[in-house]
Write a protein that holds these residues in place. Structure first.
Motif, PDB file in Angstrom:
ATOM      1  N   ASP A 227       1.054  -1.154   0.035  1.00 17.19           N
ATOM      2  CA  ASP A 227      -0.099   0.126   0.026  1.00 17.19           C
ATOM      3  C   ASP A 227       0.951   1.277  -0.253  1.00 17.19           C
ATOM      4  OD1 ASP A 227      -1.649   2.223   0.919  1.00 17.19           O
ATOM      5  OD2 ASP A 227      -2.913   1.144   2.093  1.00 17.19           O
ATOM      6  N   GLU A 230       2.026   3.025   3.280  1.00 22.90           N
ATOM      7  CA  GLU A 230       2.677   2.526   4.487  1.00 22.90           C
ATOM      8  C   GLU A 230       4.154   2.855   3.942  1.00 22.90           C
ATOM      9  OE1 GLU A 230       1.467   1.286   6.773  1.00 22.90           O
ATOM     10  OE2 GLU A 230      -0.491   0.466   6.135  1.00 22.90           O
ATOM     11  N   SER A 260      10.423  -1.579   8.404  1.00 29.07           N
ATOM     12  CA  SER A 260       8.811  -1.096   8.357  1.00 29.07           C
ATOM     13  C   SER A 260       8.337  -0.844   9.728  1.00 29.07           C
ATOM     14  CB  SER A 260       8.105  -1.952   7.637  1.00 29.07           C
ATOM     15  OG  SER A 260       8.337  -3.517   8.543  1.00 29.07           O
ATOM     16  N   LYS A 262       4.939  -1.715  10.815  1.00 28.56           N
ATOM     17  CA  LYS A 262       3.977  -2.618  11.179  1.00 28.56           C
ATOM     18  C   LYS A 262       3.785  -4.175  10.886  1.00 28.56           C
ATOM     19  CE  LYS A 262       0.490   1.089  10.172  1.00 28.56           C
ATOM     20  NZ  LYS A 262      -0.534   1.304   9.085  1.00 28.56           N
ATOM     21  N   THR A 263       3.419  -4.959  11.718  1.00 24.59           N
ATOM     22  CA  THR A 263       3.542  -6.425  11.506  1.00 24.59           C
ATOM     23  C   THR A 263       2.812  -6.739  10.092  1.00 24.59           C
ATOM     24  OG1 THR A 263       3.349  -6.556  13.836  1.00 24.59           O
ATOM     25  CG2 THR A 263       3.053  -8.514  12.401  1.00 24.59           C
ATOM     26  N   GLU A 264       1.564  -6.163   9.750  1.00 17.13           N
ATOM     27  CA  GLU A 264       1.155  -6.162   8.480  1.00 17.13           C
ATOM     28  C   GLU A 264       1.957  -6.037   7.168  1.00 17.13           C
ATOM     29  OE1 GLU A 264      -0.023  -5.010  11.400  1.00 17.13           O
ATOM     30  OE2 GLU A 264      -1.556  -3.649  10.550  1.00 17.13           O
ATOM     31  N   VAL A 265       2.856  -5.029   7.417  1.00 15.73           N
ATOM     32  CA  VAL A 265       3.771  -4.608   6.347  1.00 15.73           C
ATOM     33  C   VAL A 265       4.930  -5.694   6.246  1.00 15.73           C
ATOM     34  CG1 VAL A 265       5.310  -2.677   5.585  1.00 15.73           C
ATOM     35  CG2 VAL A 265       3.103  -2.221   6.546  1.00 15.73           C
ATOM     36  N   GLN A 266       5.416  -6.157   7.652  1.00 11.83           N
ATOM     37  CA  GLN A 266       6.414  -7.202   7.523  1.00 11.83           C
ATOM     38  C   GLN A 266       5.675  -8.203   6.741  1.00 11.83           C
ATOM     39  OE1 GLN A 266       6.981  -6.798  11.699  1.00 11.83           O
ATOM     40  NE2 GLN A 266       9.062  -7.161  11.399  1.00 11.83           N
ATOM     41  N   ASP A 267       4.506  -8.757   7.018  1.00 12.94           N
ATOM     42  CA  ASP A 267       3.964  -9.685   6.266  1.00 12.94           C
ATOM     43  C   ASP A 267       3.908  -9.684   4.963  1.00 12.94           C
ATOM     44  OD1 ASP A 267       3.318 -10.914   8.921  1.00 12.94           O
ATOM     45  OD2 ASP A 267       1.372 -10.448   8.893  1.00 12.94           O
ATOM     46  N   VAL A 268       3.452  -8.762   4.310  1.00 13.42           N
ATOM     47  CA  VAL A 268       3.436  -8.388   3.045  1.00 13.42           C
ATOM     48  C   VAL A 268       4.857  -8.436   2.412  1.00 13.42           C
ATOM     49  CG1 VAL A 268       2.913  -6.715   1.058  1.00 13.42           C
ATOM     50  CG2 VAL A 268       1.371  -7.100   3.145  1.00 13.42           C
ATOM     51  N   THR A 271       6.175 -12.346   2.279  1.00 15.94           N
ATOM     52  CA  THR A 271       5.379 -12.888   1.165  1.00 15.94           C
ATOM     53  C   THR A 271       5.664 -12.575  -0.156  1.00 15.94           C
ATOM     54  OG1 THR A 271       3.597 -13.060   2.816  1.00 15.94           O
ATOM     55  CG2 THR A 271       3.213 -13.521   0.742  1.00 15.94           C
TER      56      THR A 271
END
Ligand SMILES: [Zn+2]
Ligand SMILES: [Zn+2]
Length: 389
Positions: A227, A230, A260, A262-268, A271
């Motif tokens: 995104d 971010e 980064s 955020k955890t969600e950003v690390q996940d993206v 992946t």
């Protein structure tokens, strides 16, 4: 309310401590002399000490003179860096190749200064835990202290940190409510091809060409998979392969870091990296092995406690010298492991202009002794206000 008078009185003494620590730098989990120095000082102030948390960590516990109250954790880091000090100063490092180039000598001293003052006055209700942690720079001493039961053995309601910043004016503080420092992840990508004579590339699979494509494609993690609102940076920082002119190597390893908040950003990011590395390797007929490690989480200041920290800082240096809402930094900090357990705030203290290479992790760096009474006063004022009788 400026610098506390009593703390100003022992500014010279703090300078002597700081320079002693500066001259004897020790790195991750080897801070034996530093820990002994800290423990010796705390004991001399009449503070109860606990050794050996996370190997070389030291915790001092002090109760106020006015009975029960909240418990507060103040944290300083004690470790140095693997840098050869270049400046000619009479308290320069006596351990070749090691140096206090991040100012943790100053952080340790400011907390000792506050401990000395608070042990003399004890003008508060409740408990202060003085947390001196090892191995902030790379090895996660903060994580190890938490794992070793820091907050079970020494319970606190809130936890607070401070770091100097060169280029930020002396006599100022900076507060960054919310995310303040990035999460630091590392990756290792190994491409396994088929080595061959460089003049007969069709007899093998060339990891060099694949790695070139991969480096370029990895730049799309931030620009195309994320995104755009971010914050994230992916940097390839190492590439290892090959020995000579006429052989295509079998393998190549790329290494680097992802930062980064955020955890969600690390996940993206993880992946996308795995997909891209595996896909590019497959397109060249080779395999990719990917190791993605999440080292330090993001350092996230509690919003309410950030306001509190700013008010305390304003008590010491005046409101006009406290910058609130500083942009977050992409550096990382293992105080994050403590902030993930208890609310609190990590504050920046000005170290003055970064002249002569006086920036963090530079061989010319030095902590500014003039900041010592300012930082120690912040700690002391924080305790006396938060734990007011
Ligand atoms: Zn550092
Ligand atoms: Zn540091």
């Amino acid at each position: 309310m400026p610098i506390i008078n009593r703390i100003a009185e022992f500014q010279e003494e703090m300078s002597v401590w700081r320079r002693h620590i500066h001259a004897h730098p020790e790195t991750a989990f080897e801070e034996h002399q530093t820990a002994a120095f800290v423990a010796g000082k705390l004991e001399s102030f009449g503070i109860d000490i606990h050794h050996g948390l996370a190997k070389t960590g030291v915790v001092g516990t002090l109760k106020g003179a006015h009975g029960d109250g909240p418990a507060i954790g103040l944290r300083a880091d004690m470790d140095a860096l693997d840098i050869h000090e270049t400046a000619d100063r009479n308290y320069a490092s006596t351990n070749p190749g090691k140096m206090h180039a991040c100012g943790h000598d100053g952080h340790t001293t400011m907390l000792l200064g506050a401990a000395k003052y608070l042990a003399e006055t004890r003008n508060f209700a409740g408990t202060v835990q003085f947390i001196f942690q090892p191995a902030e720079e790379f090895a996660g001493g903060g994580r190890e202290m938490v794992k070793d039961g820091l907050f079970d053995l020494f319970p606190v309601d809130t936890v607070w940190g401070m770091h100097n910043f060169p280029g930020q004016e002396l006599g100022t503080f900076g507060v960054c409510p919310g995310p303040a420092m990035a999460a630091a992840d590392t990756f290792d990508i190994r491409l396994k091809g088929l080595g061959t004579h460089a003049a007969f590339p069709h007899m093998g699979t060339d990891v060099m060409v694949a790695a070139g494509q991969l480096i370029t494609a990895l730049q799309t993690v931030a620009s195309r998979s994320m995104d755009p609102m971010e914050s994230v940076v992916l940097s390839v920082t190492q590439m290892h392969a090959g020995d000579t002119y006429n052989i295509m190597p079998e393998e190549i390893t790329l290494k680097g870091t992802v930062r980064s908040f955020k955890t969600e950003v690390q996940d993206v990011a993880e992946t996308a990296m795995r997909r891209i590395a595996t896909g590019i390797a497959a397109s060249f007929g080779m395999e990719a092995e990917i190791v993605y490690q999440r080292n330090y989480p993001a350092t996230v200041n509690d919003i309410t406690e950030s306001d509190y920290a700013a008010k305390i800082a304003a008590d010491v240096v005046g409101a006009k010298n406290v910058m609130i809402g500083l942009p977050p930094k992409m550096g990382a900090e293992d105080f994050s492991f403590m902030l993930n357990e208890r609310p609190g705030c990590y504050i920046w203290i000005g170290n003055g202009p970064g002249e002569g290479g006086c920036y963090l992790h530079n061989p010319g760096y030095d902590f500014n002794d003039k900041a010592l009474p300012i930082g120690a006063s912040y700690w002391a004022r924080l305790v006396e206000t938060r734990l007011a009788k």
